[in-house]
Design a protein around this motif. Structure first.
Motif, mmCIF file in Angstrom:
data_model
loop_
_atom_site.group_PDB
_atom_site.id
_atom_site.type_symbol
_atom_site.label_atom_id
_atom_site.label_comp_id
_atom_site.label_asym_id
_atom_site.label_seq_id
_atom_site.Cartn_x
_atom_site.Cartn_y
_atom_site.Cartn_z
ATOM 1 N N CYS A 135 75.677 55.630 19.080
ATOM 2 C CA CYS A 135 74.270 55.235 18.970
ATOM 3 C C CYS A 135 73.981 54.753 17.547
ATOM 4 O O CYS A 135 74.345 55.419 16.590
ATOM 5 C CB CYS A 135 73.357 56.413 19.323
ATOM 6 N N LEU A 146 71.238 54.781 16.095
ATOM 7 C CA LEU A 146 70.191 55.610 15.480
ATOM 8 C C LEU A 146 70.641 57.044 15.248
ATOM 9 O O LEU A 146 70.158 57.694 14.333
ATOM 10 C CB LEU A 146 68.933 55.615 16.373
ATOM 11 N N CYS A 147 71.508 57.568 16.113
ATOM 12 C CA CYS A 147 71.946 58.957 15.919
ATOM 13 C C CYS A 147 73.469 59.101 16.015
ATOM 14 O O CYS A 147 73.943 59.829 16.880
ATOM 15 C CB CYS A 147 71.227 59.917 16.866
ATOM 16 N N CYS A 155 71.781 56.494 25.016
ATOM 17 C CA CYS A 155 72.037 57.620 24.123
ATOM 18 C C CYS A 155 71.263 58.829 24.638
ATOM 19 O O CYS A 155 70.053 58.747 24.856
ATOM 20 C CB CYS A 155 71.569 57.267 22.713
HETATM 21 ZN ZN ZN Z 1 70.423 57.778 19.828
#
Ligand code: ZN
Ligand code: ZN
Length: 183
Positions: A3, A5-6, A25
């Motif tokens: 991901c 973002l994470c 995700c």
């Molecule tokens: Zn994520």
């Protein structure tokens, strides 16, 4: 595929729609959609597209403004306003046309029946219309503030009447003259 973002949460392959594979995700609910999968699905989906919209349930979307790296080709994705009454921003890779959807953004597009026309959002023509609408809304707010709401409504009415009048040039001259009866 992690991901954007994470990381290092890995994305999982899911069917976004019937015959439309995507990657999601489990941490943030974001979805990554590869262009070729989208266009393949769109070809099949076209036949059963409906223009009829049920009442649109409101969905709360949390936009993640952070720049994302395309998971397919590693280019930085650019952010595009959807506009046209759909107040969300999509992340698009201008290099390979992949799209990232923050949590629930796909659902919002589906509710507005835009999910099979996503590629059009990233065109110059679409984006120009979004900018024009933004500019118009800004100017309306300025006029409303300057004239007051009632007078703004009234001046719009007068302008529409004037613009449609066959003698509009003469009427404008009359209005603009300090004293239209001066010799
Ligand atoms: Zn994520
Ligand atoms: Zn890309």
């Amino acid at each position: 595929m992690q991901c954007p973002l994470c990381p290092p949460t890995p994305l999982q392959r899911i069917p976004l729609e019937a015959n439309l594979p995507a990657h999601t995700c489990s941490g943030c609910g974001g979805i990554f959609l590869v262009s070729s999968d989208y266009f393949q699905w769109r070809e099949q989906h076209k036949a059963q597209r409906s223009t009829h919209l049920e009442s649109v349930p409101s969905i709360v979307v949390t936009d993640v403004p952070k720049a994302k790296q395309c998971l397919f080709c590693r280019h930085i994705m650019l952010r595009y306003q959807v506009g046209h009454d759909v107040n969300i921003i999509l992340d698009h890779c201008d290099n390979c046309n992949s799209v990232w959807f923050d949590h629930h953004k796909w659902d919002v597009l589906r509710n507005h029946n835009l999910h099979s026309d996503i590629h059009r959002i990233f065109t110059e023509a679409w984006q120009r219309r979004v900018r024009d609408a933004d500019h118009r809304a800004m100017m309306e707010a300025i006029y409303r503030e300057k004239f007051g709401s009632d007078d703004y409504t009234e001046v719009q009415r007068v302008k529409a009447w004037l613009d449609a009048h066959p003698q509009r040039e003469a009427l404008r001259a009359y209005l603009n003259a300090e004293n239209p009866y001066r010799r």
